[in-house]
Design an enzyme around this catalytic site. Structure first.
Site, PDB file in Angstrom:
ATOM      1  N   THR A 179      -4.625   6.311   1.668  1.00 37.88           N
ATOM      2  CA  THR A 179      -5.048   7.651   1.923  1.00 37.88           C
ATOM      3  C   THR A 179      -5.992   8.245   0.895  1.00 37.88           C
ATOM      4  O   THR A 179      -5.423   9.582   0.470  1.00 37.88           O
ATOM      5  CB  THR A 179      -3.645   8.414   2.413  1.00 37.88           C
ATOM      6  OG1 THR A 179      -2.885   7.352   3.058  1.00 37.88           O
ATOM      7  CG2 THR A 179      -3.756   9.299   3.443  1.00 37.88           C
ATOM      8  N   LYS A 231     -11.503  -2.071   5.997  1.00 34.47           N
ATOM      9  CA  LYS A 231      -9.803  -2.073   7.710  1.00 34.47           C
ATOM     10  C   LYS A 231     -10.437  -1.197   8.411  1.00 34.47           C
ATOM     11  O   LYS A 231     -11.207  -0.337   8.500  1.00 34.47           O
ATOM     12  CB  LYS A 231      -9.068  -0.711   6.559  1.00 34.47           C
ATOM     13  CG  LYS A 231      -8.295   0.258   7.148  1.00 34.47           C
ATOM     14  CD  LYS A 231      -6.905   1.340   5.945  1.00 34.47           C
ATOM     15  CE  LYS A 231      -6.392   2.024   7.617  1.00 34.47           C
ATOM     16  NZ  LYS A 231      -5.124   2.531   6.226  1.00 34.47           N
ATOM     17  N   ARG A 274       1.042  10.165   0.467  1.00 32.19           N
ATOM     18  CA  ARG A 274       1.204  11.898   1.156  1.00 32.19           C
ATOM     19  C   ARG A 274       2.261  12.168   1.233  1.00 32.19           C
ATOM     20  O   ARG A 274       2.648  12.794   1.838  1.00 32.19           O
ATOM     21  CB  ARG A 274       0.822  10.836   2.834  1.00 32.19           C
ATOM     22  CG  ARG A 274      -0.498   9.929   3.274  1.00 32.19           C
ATOM     23  CD  ARG A 274      -0.771   9.972   5.347  1.00 32.19           C
ATOM     24  NE  ARG A 274       0.248   9.295   5.423  1.00 32.19           N
ATOM     25  CZ  ARG A 274      -0.099   8.100   5.882  1.00 32.19           C
ATOM     26  NH1 ARG A 274      -1.582   7.115   6.160  1.00 32.19           N
ATOM     27  NH2 ARG A 274       0.890   7.770   6.838  1.00 32.19           N
ATOM     28  N   GLU A 276       0.909  -1.115   0.165  1.00 27.60           N
ATOM     29  CA  GLU A 276      -0.010  -0.177   0.075  1.00 27.60           C
ATOM     30  C   GLU A 276       0.838   0.793   0.190  1.00 27.60           C
ATOM     31  O   GLU A 276       1.871   1.445   0.716  1.00 27.60           O
ATOM     32  CB  GLU A 276      -1.089   0.008   1.698  1.00 27.60           C
ATOM     33  CG  GLU A 276      -1.768   1.236   1.098  1.00 27.60           C
ATOM     34  CD  GLU A 276      -2.456   1.484   2.963  1.00 27.60           C
ATOM     35  OE1 GLU A 276      -2.436   0.333   3.106  1.00 27.60           O
ATOM     36  OE2 GLU A 276      -2.844   2.295   3.429  1.00 27.60           O
TER      37      GLU A 276
HETATM   38  C1  3PG Z   1      -2.041   4.087   7.927  1.00 32.40           C
HETATM   39  O1  3PG Z   1      -1.810   4.701   6.401  1.00 32.40           O
HETATM   40  O2  3PG Z   1      -2.621   3.003   7.176  1.00 32.40           O
HETATM   41  C2  3PG Z   1      -0.842   3.858   8.320  1.00 32.40           C
HETATM   42  O3  3PG Z   1      -0.429   5.046   8.624  1.00 32.40           O
HETATM   43  C3  3PG Z   1      -0.649   3.165   9.281  1.00 32.40           C
HETATM   44  O4  3PG Z   1      -0.345   3.077  10.233  1.00 32.40           O
HETATM   45  P1  3PG Z   1       1.214   2.859  11.440  1.00 32.40           P
HETATM   46  O5  3PG Z   1       2.103   3.729  10.350  1.00 32.40           O
HETATM   47  O6  3PG Z   1       0.855   3.034  12.462  1.00 32.40           O
HETATM   48  O7  3PG Z   1       1.039   1.385  10.795  1.00 32.40           O
END
Ligand code: 3PG
Length: 208
Positions: free
Chosen positions: A68, A128, A44, A40
């Site tokens: 995102t 999710k 960002r 994924e």
């Molecule tokens: C996401 O965008 O799904 C999260 O930022 C992932 O979360 P983590 O960095 O705490 O694993």
């Protein structure tokens, strides 16, 4: 492949926020070598779409998606860059409608039972759970297993190598997401062997 088939490919979906375009392909290759094929790429960073495009065309064993994704415009950008699935931290009517129209496998985020029910009404049965750690973690997932018996989850947010096994032991968890397999420091110095080792450890995690 639908989203359930994609989620079944590996127990962990690494969440990548790529800051340097040059890192994209070697990072993806290290993760795939370690056994994590589903990647994924969060939208960002300034190079996210370009990184996605490069991985989609140069790392054929990867199943690369966009994360995102907040609206229909970003979903369209991700699709054009070669995303094979899209992930969102929450969901809106507009985004769910656009995802359905695009035909792209979609993993929308939820934090409450009502949000999960609303997406289930649209036929979305793999969701999710975000941000998993602060929104109730393993306890929430156990509590909703009976009332939301037709739903499965990909908990993401605050999960690490230590907590992932407890999530993966749950029957309503398809896989977990997280950035712990891609430490910023390792990417900064392009330590791909370290990333491959972390990916291999994550890929070896057992699901029921
Ligand atoms: C996401 O965008 O799904 C999260 O930022 C992932 O979360 P983590 O960095 O705490 O694993």
């Amino acid at each position: 492949m639908d989203i359930s088939a994609i989620a079944s490919l590996a127990p962990v979906i690494p969440v990548l926020t790529i800051e340097r375009q040059a890192d994209a392909v070697p990072l993806a290759r290290a993760l795939v070598r370690g056994g994590l094929r589903v990647l994924e790429i969060t939208l960002r960073s300034g190079v996210a779409l370009e990184a996605l495009r490069a991985i989609a065309s140069e790392v054929p064993d990867a199943v690369v998606g966009a994360g995102t994704v907040l609206n229909a415009h970003q979903l369209d950008q991700a699709r054009k860059a070669g995303a094979r699935f899209v992930v969102s931290p929450g969901c809106t009517h507009g985004l769910a409608t656009a995802a359905s129209a695009s035909g792209l496998p979609f993993l929308p985020g939820v934090q409450t039972v009502s949000e999960a029910m609303a997406l289930a009404e649209r036929g979305l049965t793999l969701l999710k759970f975000f941000p998993a750690d602060t929104a109730g973690g393993v306890g929430w997932l156990k509590a909703v297993a009976a009332p939301l018996a037709s739903l499965r989850f990909c908990p993401t947010g605050g999960i690490g190598a230590d907590s992932a096994p407890a999530y993966l032991a749950l029957t309503n968890v398809a896989c977990v997401g997280g950035s712990w397999v891609v430490p910023r420091g390792a990417v900064a110095v392009q330590d791909w062997p370290q990333i491959e080792r972390l990916a291999a450890a994550a890929a070896a995690l057992k699901r029921p």
